[in-house]
Design a protein around this motif. Structure first.
Motif, PDB file in Angstrom:
ATOM      1  N   LEU A 198      -6.191 -11.467  -9.601  1.00 32.19           N
ATOM      2  CA  LEU A 198      -5.135 -10.671  -8.979  1.00 32.19           C
ATOM      3  C   LEU A 198      -4.863 -11.204  -7.574  1.00 32.19           C
ATOM      4  O   LEU A 198      -5.784 -11.635  -6.880  1.00 32.19           O
ATOM      5  N   LEU A 199      -3.609 -11.165  -7.179  1.00 30.66           N
ATOM      6  CA  LEU A 199      -3.228 -11.696  -5.868  1.00 30.66           C
ATOM      7  C   LEU A 199      -2.818 -10.590  -4.917  1.00 30.66           C
ATOM      8  O   LEU A 199      -2.238  -9.591  -5.324  1.00 30.66           O
ATOM      9  N   ASP A 200      -3.124 -10.788  -3.642  1.00 32.92           N
ATOM     10  CA  ASP A 200      -2.629  -9.926  -2.571  1.00 32.92           C
ATOM     11  C   ASP A 200      -1.809 -10.854  -1.675  1.00 32.92           C
ATOM     12  O   ASP A 200      -2.351 -11.558  -0.832  1.00 32.92           O
ATOM     13  N   LEU A 201      -0.506 -10.878  -1.901  1.00 32.61           N
ATOM     14  CA  LEU A 201       0.350 -11.842  -1.208  1.00 32.61           C
ATOM     15  C   LEU A 201       0.824 -11.269   0.122  1.00 32.61           C
ATOM     16  O   LEU A 201       1.173 -10.090   0.214  1.00 32.61           O
TER      17      LEU A 201
ATOM     18  N   GLN B 172       4.554   3.843  -4.040  1.00 35.87           N
ATOM     19  CA  GLN B 172       3.978   4.827  -4.959  1.00 35.87           C
ATOM     20  C   GLN B 172       4.661   4.798  -6.335  1.00 35.87           C
ATOM     21  O   GLN B 172       4.357   5.622  -7.194  1.00 35.87           O
TER      22      GLN B 172
ATOM     23  N   ARG C  80      -6.616   7.243   1.338  1.00 37.88           N
ATOM     24  CA  ARG C  80      -6.313   6.439   0.154  1.00 37.88           C
ATOM     25  C   ARG C  80      -7.502   5.575  -0.230  1.00 37.88           C
ATOM     26  O   ARG C  80      -7.761   5.355  -1.412  1.00 37.88           O
TER      27      ARG C  80
ATOM     28  N   PRO D  54       0.804  -1.219   0.000  1.00 42.52           N
ATOM     29  CA  PRO D  54       0.000   0.000   0.000  1.00 42.52           C
ATOM     30  C   PRO D  54       0.846   1.281   0.000  1.00 42.52           C
ATOM     31  O   PRO D  54       0.397   2.318  -0.464  1.00 42.52           O
ATOM     32  N   ASN D  55       2.089   1.211   0.526  1.00 44.55           N
ATOM     33  CA  ASN D  55       2.906   2.422   0.581  1.00 44.55           C
ATOM     34  C   ASN D  55       3.783   2.620  -0.652  1.00 44.55           C
ATOM     35  O   ASN D  55       4.538   3.572  -0.730  1.00 44.55           O
TER      36      ASN D  55
ATOM     37  N   PRO E  73      -5.566  -2.467 -12.429  1.00 48.09           N
ATOM     38  CA  PRO E  73      -5.549  -3.721 -11.678  1.00 48.09           C
ATOM     39  C   PRO E  73      -4.117  -4.040 -11.261  1.00 48.09           C
ATOM     40  O   PRO E  73      -3.186  -3.793 -12.023  1.00 48.09           O
ATOM     41  N   HIS E  74      -3.948  -4.554 -10.027  1.00 51.34           N
ATOM     42  CA  HIS E  74      -2.580  -4.896  -9.635  1.00 51.34           C
ATOM     43  C   HIS E  74      -2.539  -5.995  -8.589  1.00 51.34           C
ATOM     44  O   HIS E  74      -3.405  -6.110  -7.735  1.00 51.34           O
ATOM     45  N   HIS E  75      -1.505  -6.810  -8.692  1.00 48.40           N
ATOM     46  CA  HIS E  75      -1.159  -7.756  -7.642  1.00 48.40           C
ATOM     47  C   HIS E  75      -0.421  -6.981  -6.554  1.00 48.40           C
ATOM     48  O   HIS E  75       0.269  -6.011  -6.840  1.00 48.40           O
ATOM     49  N   LEU E  76      -0.536  -7.470  -5.312  1.00 47.07           N
ATOM     50  CA  LEU E  76       0.278  -6.925  -4.226  1.00 47.07           C
ATOM     51  C   LEU E  76       1.291  -7.996  -3.840  1.00 47.07           C
ATOM     52  O   LEU E  76       0.915  -9.128  -3.531  1.00 47.07           O
ATOM     53  N   CYS E  77       2.567  -7.627  -3.855  1.00 42.81           N
ATOM     54  CA  CYS E  77       3.612  -8.623  -3.583  1.00 42.81           C
ATOM     55  C   CYS E  77       4.746  -7.997  -2.766  1.00 42.81           C
ATOM     56  O   CYS E  77       5.646  -7.377  -3.321  1.00 42.81           O
ATOM     57  N   PRO E  78       4.687  -8.128  -1.442  1.00 38.68           N
ATOM     58  CA  PRO E  78       5.653  -7.439  -0.572  1.00 38.68           C
ATOM     59  C   PRO E  78       6.967  -8.196  -0.442  1.00 38.68           C
ATOM     60  O   PRO E  78       7.435  -8.420   0.665  1.00 38.68           O
TER      61      PRO E  78
ATOM     62  N   LEU F 149       7.793 -17.914  -2.188  1.00 43.20           N
ATOM     63  CA  LEU F 149       7.616 -16.782  -3.102  1.00 43.20           C
ATOM     64  C   LEU F 149       8.905 -16.490  -3.857  1.00 43.20           C
ATOM     65  O   LEU F 149       8.890 -16.095  -5.025  1.00 43.20           O
TER      66      LEU F 149
ATOM     67  N   ILE G  64       3.457 -12.192   3.268  1.00 45.64           N
ATOM     68  CA  ILE G  64       4.525 -13.105   3.662  1.00 45.64           C
ATOM     69  C   ILE G  64       4.471 -13.345   5.152  1.00 45.64           C
ATOM     70  O   ILE G  64       4.479 -12.396   5.933  1.00 45.64           O
TER      71      ILE G  64
ATOM     72  N   GLU H 100      -6.889  -2.538   3.004  1.00 50.93           N
ATOM     73  CA  GLU H 100      -5.956  -2.789   1.907  1.00 50.93           C
ATOM     74  C   GLU H 100      -5.090  -1.577   1.605  1.00 50.93           C
ATOM     75  O   GLU H 100      -3.891  -1.699   1.355  1.00 50.93           O
ATOM     76  N   CYS H 101      -5.716  -0.382   1.625  1.00 52.41           N
ATOM     77  CA  CYS H 101      -4.967   0.839   1.280  1.00 52.41           C
ATOM     78  C   CYS H 101      -4.196   1.382   2.470  1.00 52.41           C
ATOM     79  O   CYS H 101      -3.373   2.284   2.320  1.00 52.41           O
TER      80      CYS H 101
ATOM     81  N   ARG I 231      -9.010  -9.055  -5.605  1.00 58.12           N
ATOM     82  CA  ARG I 231      -7.700  -9.620  -5.287  1.00 58.12           C
ATOM     83  C   ARG I 231      -7.876 -10.719  -4.256  1.00 58.12           C
ATOM     84  O   ARG I 231      -8.648 -10.577  -3.318  1.00 58.12           O
TER      85      ARG I 231
END
Lengths: 291, 291
Positions: B119-122, A198, B21, A195-196, A214-219, B101, B124, B15-16, B91
């Motif tokens: 869409l994925l929200d991964l 940018q 946001r 989320p942070n 559309p986006h995947h989130l992958c930290p 990963l 860890i 999520e945001c 997601r």
């Protein structure tokens, strides 16, 4: 003077993530550790730990932890002149961004850590949050994108990372057959670190696109590259992380010539002692290189 | 029926990571988002979010989030038969271990996500904590080392990862000139992923060593490999992550023949709908391979 046995108990509980493990690490019973924390809280007149939702230091506890870290750094210097005092070396807690850790960081500090027998406790934080942890006294130093020095700390520039908007050639054929049109950008899945993060937004703004996408989130830095190289999305990736993939043509820019530069700064407490000064020198002479 | 506008507001705020946001993402003002959360809390008679130290869902809020995710999965199935209903795809939040990963995960699911436009929200999480998040309803599925199914969820085996105790040849010459003696192990810096990482302890126990040992803490899979390849420490690394380094001799085992196997399991909610079933099939046919 402060009773450092109490502070050591606090630091160990936070580092080990629990009273039982802290006891094992210190060679004490769990109840002896609890008793030390309780004594500390009574003396201080306020809690140093919150127990839920997860065990962590209160703001007062964090100030104590930062103090312990600084004392441990100073002890390292003392141990050089009085080697018989030598205790197992303290771990230095440093916040840094995942992309630095995945690329240039280890090479820049390896020799220093080996020569000084310094152990690190690395904490991954999205660029600006690391600085907050520094301000809260939770880390002894922080590598992040803010040039604003924290009161009591120094800040030195560490060069910059260049991010390129990358995807597989197959991905580009599928989602951008006519280039980065607004319609295409509204449908093409991106990859965002969290989320942070940018960077994708900044890149899209550079392209004149301000809608949602559309986006995947992958930290995870490496996971991010993996998702991109398997064709799941496009994303802003540090050039130095994917030189091989770029040369082999496995990844390619979706907007040739476009890039973002993220400047990085090293923040460290002014009274960190000689070890911190020498670490900073080591970092300065091995900063990010784009050659 | 539940007012899904309220649940959507909650999901977007979490999520945001903030109200402002979330408003931007939903095309609402910040105060409209706050109002929706307040309405939800009044109806529920309890808070759904805690604001400090960091914004996160309460246990009740997490149950709502899990419900929203399941509804969104079911909507995906519906949209297949009623394509005009199609909304921007939801997601899917999945907890998994960093090492998966960084290695086999993206290859195993890329085709599926592309074909289904998923869409994925991964997220860890160290192996056992992911399962707790599953139980708390915070994620729709979880890849972790526990075979204990959560009530209401299914659990299928996903193969195993083989970890080897690795360091650079130079490191081994420096710290283990006479092999893994007790004295050497007490002095040689290891690398540990975090307080919940028991792999180094398990390896050392296999070697008959039960004392404490100096170690860096590095909560990043790729950072871990970087620290090892620069000679800062030895550590347990997945064999599939460092095949090139092993072949080139940049990393080598500190105890030839010794390894640890970590079995992984895929947990997913039973009522996740067809998309979750198909994702599980995709994972099962692309599980970890050691060939």
């Amino acid at each position: 003077m402060i009773d450092y046995k109490l502070l050591e108990a606090l630091a160990t509980v936070v580092e080990c993530g629990g009273f039982e493990r802290a006891g094992a690490a210190l060679g004490l019973s769990q109840s002896a550790v609890s008793q030390r924390i309780r004594t500390l809280e009574i003396r201080l007149g306020q809690p140093v730990l919150v127990r839920s939702p997860a065990l962590k230091a209160t703001p007062a506890g964090q100030r104590l932890l930062n103090h312990v870290q600084q004392v441990q750094l100073l002890e390292r210097d003392l141990a050089k002149s009085l080697p018989t005092l030598n205790e197992p070396s303290a771990r230095l807690r440093i916040a840094l961004n995942a992309d630095s850790l995945a690329t240039w960081w280890a090479d820049a500090i390896a020799d220093f850590c080996r020569d000084e027998e310094l152990l690190l406790d690395l904490v991954i934080e999205d660029q600006d949050i690391g600085l907050r942890r520094m301000r809260e006294g939770d880390v002894a130093a922080c590598l992040c994108s803010s040039p604003q020095p924290v009161a009591g700390a120094r800040c030195v520039p560490m060069g910059s990372m260049i991010y390129l908007p990358l995807a597989t050639p197959e991905y580009i054929r599928r989602y951008f057959p006519e280039g980065l049109t607004e319609t295409a950008l509204r449908d093409a899945p991106a990859i965002v670190f969290g989320p942070n993060d940018q960077l994708q937004h900044r890149f899209l703004a550079q392209c004149g696109f301000h809608g949602s996408f559309p986006h995947h989130l992958c930290p995870s830095s490496e996971g991010f590259v993996k998702l991109a190289t398997t064709g799941m999305g496009y994303g802003m990736i540090p050039e130095i992380q994917v030189r091989e993939e770029l040369e082999a043509g496995r990844l390619t820019s979706i907007a040739t010539g476009q890039q973002l530069e993220v400047k990085l700064y090293w923040h460290f407490w002014r009274h960190g002692g000689g070890a911190m000064d020498r670490l900073t020198q080591a970092l300065q002479s091995n900063r990010i290189s784009h050659r």
